[in-house]
Every structure is written in C-alpha cells, then in structure tokens.
Design an enzyme around this catalytic site. Structure first.
Site, PDB file in Angstrom:
ATOM      1  N   GLY A  68      14.666  18.143  20.763  1.00  0.00           N
ATOM      2  CA  GLY A  68      13.531  19.051  20.571  1.00  0.00           C
ATOM      3  C   GLY A  68      13.798  19.961  19.395  1.00  0.00           C
ATOM      4  O   GLY A  68      14.946  20.096  18.963  1.00  0.00           O
ATOM      5  N   CYS A  95      20.897  15.489  22.032  1.00  0.00           N
ATOM      6  CA  CYS A  95      20.682  16.565  21.055  1.00  0.00           C
ATOM      7  C   CYS A  95      20.304  17.870  21.770  1.00  0.00           C
ATOM      8  O   CYS A  95      21.137  18.432  22.480  1.00  0.00           O
ATOM      9  CB  CYS A  95      19.648  16.115  20.023  1.00  0.00           C
ATOM     10  N   TYR A  96      19.053  18.335  21.649  1.00  0.00           N
ATOM     11  CA  TYR A  96      18.665  19.567  22.351  1.00  0.00           C
ATOM     12  C   TYR A  96      18.988  19.437  23.845  1.00  0.00           C
ATOM     13  O   TYR A  96      19.450  20.396  24.477  1.00  0.00           O
ATOM     14  CB  TYR A  96      17.170  19.816  22.148  1.00  0.00           C
ATOM     15  N   HIS A 182      21.663  10.612  18.121  1.00  0.00           N
ATOM     16  CA  HIS A 182      20.488   9.949  18.698  1.00  0.00           C
ATOM     17  C   HIS A 182      20.736   8.451  18.917  1.00  0.00           C
ATOM     18  O   HIS A 182      20.621   7.673  17.970  1.00  0.00           O
ATOM     19  CB  HIS A 182      19.284  10.146  17.774  1.00  0.00           C
ATOM     20  N   GLU A 184      18.809   6.483  20.368  1.00  0.00           N
ATOM     21  CA  GLU A 184      17.536   5.753  20.409  1.00  0.00           C
ATOM     22  C   GLU A 184      17.081   5.258  19.039  1.00  0.00           C
ATOM     23  O   GLU A 184      16.225   4.396  18.944  1.00  0.00           O
ATOM     24  CB  GLU A 184      16.441   6.637  21.041  1.00  0.00           C
ATOM     25  N   ASP A 240      -5.174  -5.000  21.906  1.00  0.00           N
ATOM     26  CA  ASP A 240      -5.255  -4.259  23.173  1.00  0.00           C
ATOM     27  C   ASP A 240      -6.414  -4.752  24.044  1.00  0.00           C
ATOM     28  O   ASP A 240      -6.235  -5.032  25.231  1.00  0.00           O
ATOM     29  CB  ASP A 240      -5.415  -2.752  22.932  1.00  0.00           C
ATOM     30  N   LYS A 382       2.918  -0.550  22.682  1.00  0.00           N
ATOM     31  CA  LYS A 382       2.289  -1.619  21.898  1.00  0.00           C
ATOM     32  C   LYS A 382       3.141  -2.897  21.863  1.00  0.00           C
ATOM     33  O   LYS A 382       2.619  -4.001  22.000  1.00  0.00           O
ATOM     34  CB  LYS A 382       2.076  -1.108  20.473  1.00  0.00           C
TER      35      LYS A 382
END
Ligand code: XMP
Length: 526
Positions: A68, A95-96, A182, A184, A240, A382
C-alpha cells in the site's frame, strides 16, 4: 420485479478452499490474487478493515496482507484488526503488509535511508518452508520507502538485501510471515514458487481451484436457479459475453436467447463475423437489432466524449429493451461482468474501496429492465475467462480477441461522429489489426487499433498537394488494462501499416504512432 443483488456466480459462494487478500491500497492486489489462483487456490480481495467475523465466515486457509502507498506510522494509516494475528490462520504480509505485521507485533518501521525501487539481490539465510527448494540468492522486485528497522525478538529474519536486513521474516510461534519485496510481480524470480510454498507448505492448501470444477459447479448452479425460465444474454462478440453465452448454453440450451445490438459503431464486417461464429457454435435463439440509425441520430452534432458515451448508453438500453420485450417469459438477464469490474465498482461485499471507472458502465443495464441478473463470470479474471472459453470449445480467434469498448468506434473517432468518418476509420483499423496478426504479434499485444484524429494536415501525393486526415495507431501491452505500456512494434511493421493506410484508405495522408503509456495517457483516446 427488481434486479437481484445476489447474482449467480459459482466459485465465490461455492469455493471450499480460499485465500483472502486484505487490500491496503496496493496497485498489485489483483496481481496477488491472480498469482494465488494460478496455484489452484481460489482467492478474493477484501477490504483491509474487514471484521474478524467476516473473515471467519469465509473460512480462509490463509490471509495475505497487500502492499500500500501509506506509512504504517502515519496518523490514519490503514490498519487491520490486530486480532487477526491470533486466529491461527497463516498470514503473509507483503511490503506495507509486512511492515504492519512488524509494527503490530512489537517491531519498528522507519523511513529507510536508501529507498529501493526496482531489482535487488536477495540473500536467503533460511531455506525451510517459504524458501524450500530455492537457490541461496535470487533477484527480487522492491518498491518501498519504509522498511522494518528493528525486528522484535518474536521474529526471525529469513533473507536480506544489501540495504534491507529484514527482507523476509517469520514469527517464531505464530504462522506469520513477511516479505519486503513483491513475489507477485514477474521481475521477482521464483515469485510463483514462493507463493506456492506459502500456500502448500505453510497454509496446507490442497489446490482445489480448477476451471473444470468451476464449469461443472456453475452449470449445476445456473440450472438450479433458472429452472424452466428463459435467460436473455447480450452478445457483443467479445470474449466476456461469448463465454457467458457459452456457459449458459451448456447449462440451459434452448432456454437461452441472445441479443446482438449493432450500434453502427462496430469494426469492419464485425456483425457478420459475430453472427457466423455464434451460429456455428450455438443453436440458441439469436436476435440481431439494427440500431445504426438510432445511434447515429443520438450522436449527431455531439463531440464531447462523456456525452457521446451517455447517449450511446441510452440508445443501447432503448434497443435492448425493445428487443427483450419481444422475448416472452424471460426472467433473467446474463452479463459478462468480471471480477476486476466488481472490485473496481466497489460492488463486492467487503471488497476494497471503490475506484470507480465511471466510463466503463455502458454494458450495465438498469433496474428498469426488470430482470434478475446472472453474472457467471463475476469471480473470474480475464485470463481465467479466456481459459474457460477454450475449455468450453470456443475458437482461438474469439478467445484471444483484444477487448473492444462498449461505445465502439465512437471513442476512436474523435469529435463528432459521421458515417463518412466511421468508414475511413474502419478501413484504417482493419489494416492495423490485420498487419499485426500477419506479423504474428496479435497474441503478444493486448490491444491494437486505429484512431481517426480531428486534424487535417498537408501532404503531397503524386504531384498534387493534399489536405487530409491524420490517423493515430495505438498498440499497448498490459496485464490488467489499468496500467499499460505502448508496444515496441518493429519499425518495418509500423512502416507497412503506415504505407498501407496512406495508400489504401481514401482521405488519410498521415499516420502517427502513439507512444504514450497509461498513466498518464489512457488506452483509448476519448
Ligand atoms: P482506458 O481508455 O480507460 O481503457 O485506458 C481501459 C480499457 O477499457 C476499455 N474501455 C471501455 N470499455 N466501455 C467499455 O466497455 C467504455 O466506455 C470504455 N472505455 C475504455 C478500453 O478499450 C481498454 O481496454
């Protein structure tokens, strides 16, 4: 009849193994959730201050605290209920999130002397659990101004970088872990393995989130809710709505009616292509509405982008409503809403705070239509929808189609819309897309299109002076369409696109390539 706020979606309600991400305002929260799902564990994003009762109700196998933009020691910094650490549920702070864990459990966080943005070398000291199977050093992605400066005795350091002594830590008696970097983002090598280790070695996950289960569960769920009623599905030709229709068709077959509104703002030959694809794959009832005249009248003389969108939205509803009224006994309306739409609209229960994209609501049909909503993709990202499409047997060309905005070419034909301008844009756009396909770069790019600029410039063709339109070519690469980089297309491809547009499209004598990233630019020009 009112619109139900409890849309039909399978996984969110039925997933029996899940992880929750508490969002502290991270730009990467969705990425974390996607990485967890890639490890076959269902993951949802919730508000950072979710109540303990709401957490317990979800029975998560693990909790991830996101990064964040705040500093934990600032007044008003977002916090979670500290009782979360006593639940016995494995927690990973990133992180945060890590700084919050440290501060809440007796450590100290300060502004770091050397801010780290970008790649860093991580030295791993403890190779158990989280780092099982890792080499002693890896590259990681850092993005922080603060860091843990004093670690409480309750914690053990696991890894460090040259400027960050506590880059990975674990609590000695609680299943609580923290990472300053991170995992991710793809720049962190073995980031996926690290998340895998947390989920499987620490949280004991078994990996029960598979799209094939999703299909079976969702189909059963749709059948149960729909019963013998009819469902209407709006079809745009995009991935979609096509996957939504395919899923419904599999569940209820002939009880499905689809409506395709041709707003006159589609790309070249798009209506025919959608109808051909549709009839090839489904035997369902298809209604094609020719709304071109209605939309063009609504747009006449209008050049302000938001007003264009508003009018297109109204015209769409008018067409859709009139056609839907012809379909007897319909009780449900199916929409291809995806998880990021749900998060960004703030509609998710306990979801993170809204960052509403106001202009993306064209597909949202109002309550006045009087149907109950079915949104079977509402828990999916997606990339999951694309995989689902492939699993349902939709053709690759459809599954990998670039997104196309609801207001269509209207937001790519800048200023006032006329039929003549749309005709020019269609031709130019077709050249851009076909050349990118021919170069084998369509799958590697996220969106590619032409924009007709309300600008005329001087040129020379043959021996004559010309004063004609300029076209911008836009091509971007992005993971989530919230940030995007312009695609570094090869010069010879750009040259081919430019030459072909200028030679083949009457009324265009200049082609520019858009090299702006998002932010600060947006992907579309309006
Ligand atoms: P922007 O231009 O906001 O676009 O960077 C991000 C993504 O959203 C699509 N987009 C829209 N989609 N209705 C839609 O259904 C809209 O009004 C709209 N505006 C932008 C855009 O094509 C890109 O994929």
């Amino acid at each position: 009849m009112s619109v139900s706020n409890g849309p039909i979606s399978s996984v969110g309600t039925l997933a029996d193994e899940r992880v929750i991400v508490l969002d502290f305002g991270s730009q990467y929260a969705q990425l974390i959730a996607r990485r967890v799902r890639e490890q076959h564990v269902y993951c949802e994003i919730v508000r950072h201050n979710i109540s303990i009762a709401a957490i317990e109700q979800r029975k998560p196998s693990a909790i991830i605290l996101s990064g964040g933009p705040n500093s934990v020691y600032e007044k008003g910094a977002p916090k979670c209920d500290p009782a979360i650490f006593k639940l016995g549920i494995p927690i990973l702070g990133i992180c945060y999130g890590m700084q919050l864990i440290s501060e809440s459990l007796g450590g100290k966080v300060t502004h770091s002397p050397a801010r780290e943005y970008g790649r860093s070398r991580l030295k791993i000291g403890n190779m158990a659990d989280l780092f099982a199977g890792f080499p002693h050093e890896i590259d990681v992605w850092m993005s922080h101004g603060d860091q843990v400066s004093n670690l409480s005795d309750e914690f053990e350091p696991l890894a460090s970088t040259s400027t960050c002594p506590f880059a990975a830590v674990s609590h000695k008696s609680l299943p609580v872990y923290g990472l300053q970097f991170h995992p991710e983002v793809t720049h962190t090598s073995l980031g996926g393995t690290l998340i895998h280790n947390f989920l499987y070695n620490i949280a004991g996950c078994e990996g029960r989130w598979h799209l094939s289960n999703f299909v079976t569960q969702t189909i059963e769920h749709i059948r149960k809710i729909v019963g013998k009623n009819r469902v209407i599905c709006g079809l745009s030709g995009g991935v979609d709505s096509s996957v939504t229709a395919a899923l419904l068709y599999k569940a209820i077959g002939s009880q499905l009616s689809c409506i395709l509104v041709d707003n006159g703002l589609l790309r070249k030959d798009e209506q025919t292509a959608v109808i051909t694809e549709f009839t090839k794959h489904f035997k369902a009832d298809l209604h094609v509405v020719d709304g071109e005249a209605l939309f063009m009248n609504a747009l006449a003389g209008i050049s302000e982008p938001q007003e264009k969108r508003r009018r297109i939205g109204h015209a769409f509803i008018e067409c859709f409503k009139a056609e839907a009224a012809k379909i007897k006994d319909a009780k449900f309306l199916a929409q291809g809403t995806l998880y990021p739409d749900v998060i960004e609209s703030g509609a998710a229960p306990d979801g993170p705070a809204a960052t509403i994209k106001l202009h993306h609501n064209v597909g949202g049909l109002p309550e006045e239509l009087g149907f109950e909503l079915i949104e079977p993709l509402r828990d999916l990202f997606k990339d999951e929808v694309r995989r689902l499409g492939a699993e349902l047997g939709l053709p690759e060309a459809l599954v990998w189609r670039h997104p196309f905005p609801g207001p269509g070419l209207a937001v790519r034909c800048l200023g006032e819309i006329t039929r003549e301008k749309l005709a020019v844009l269609r031709e130019a756009d077709e050249i851009v897309v076909s050349e990118i396909k021919n170069a084998g770069l369509y799958r590697q790019t996220s969106q590619a299109f032409a924009v007709l600029l309300p600008v005329q410039s001087v040129g020379v063709m043959g021996d004559a002076r010309t004063y004609e339109n300029a076209v911008a070519v836009r091509c971007v690469n992005t993971d989530d369409f919230m940030t995007a980089d312009w695609s570094h297309l090869p010069y010879d491809l750009l040259a081919r696109i430019s030459t072909r547009i200028i030679n083949e499209v009457r009324g265009v004598n200049r082609v520019c390539y858009d090299i702006s990233s998002k932010p600060p630019a947006t992907i579309e020009w309006e």
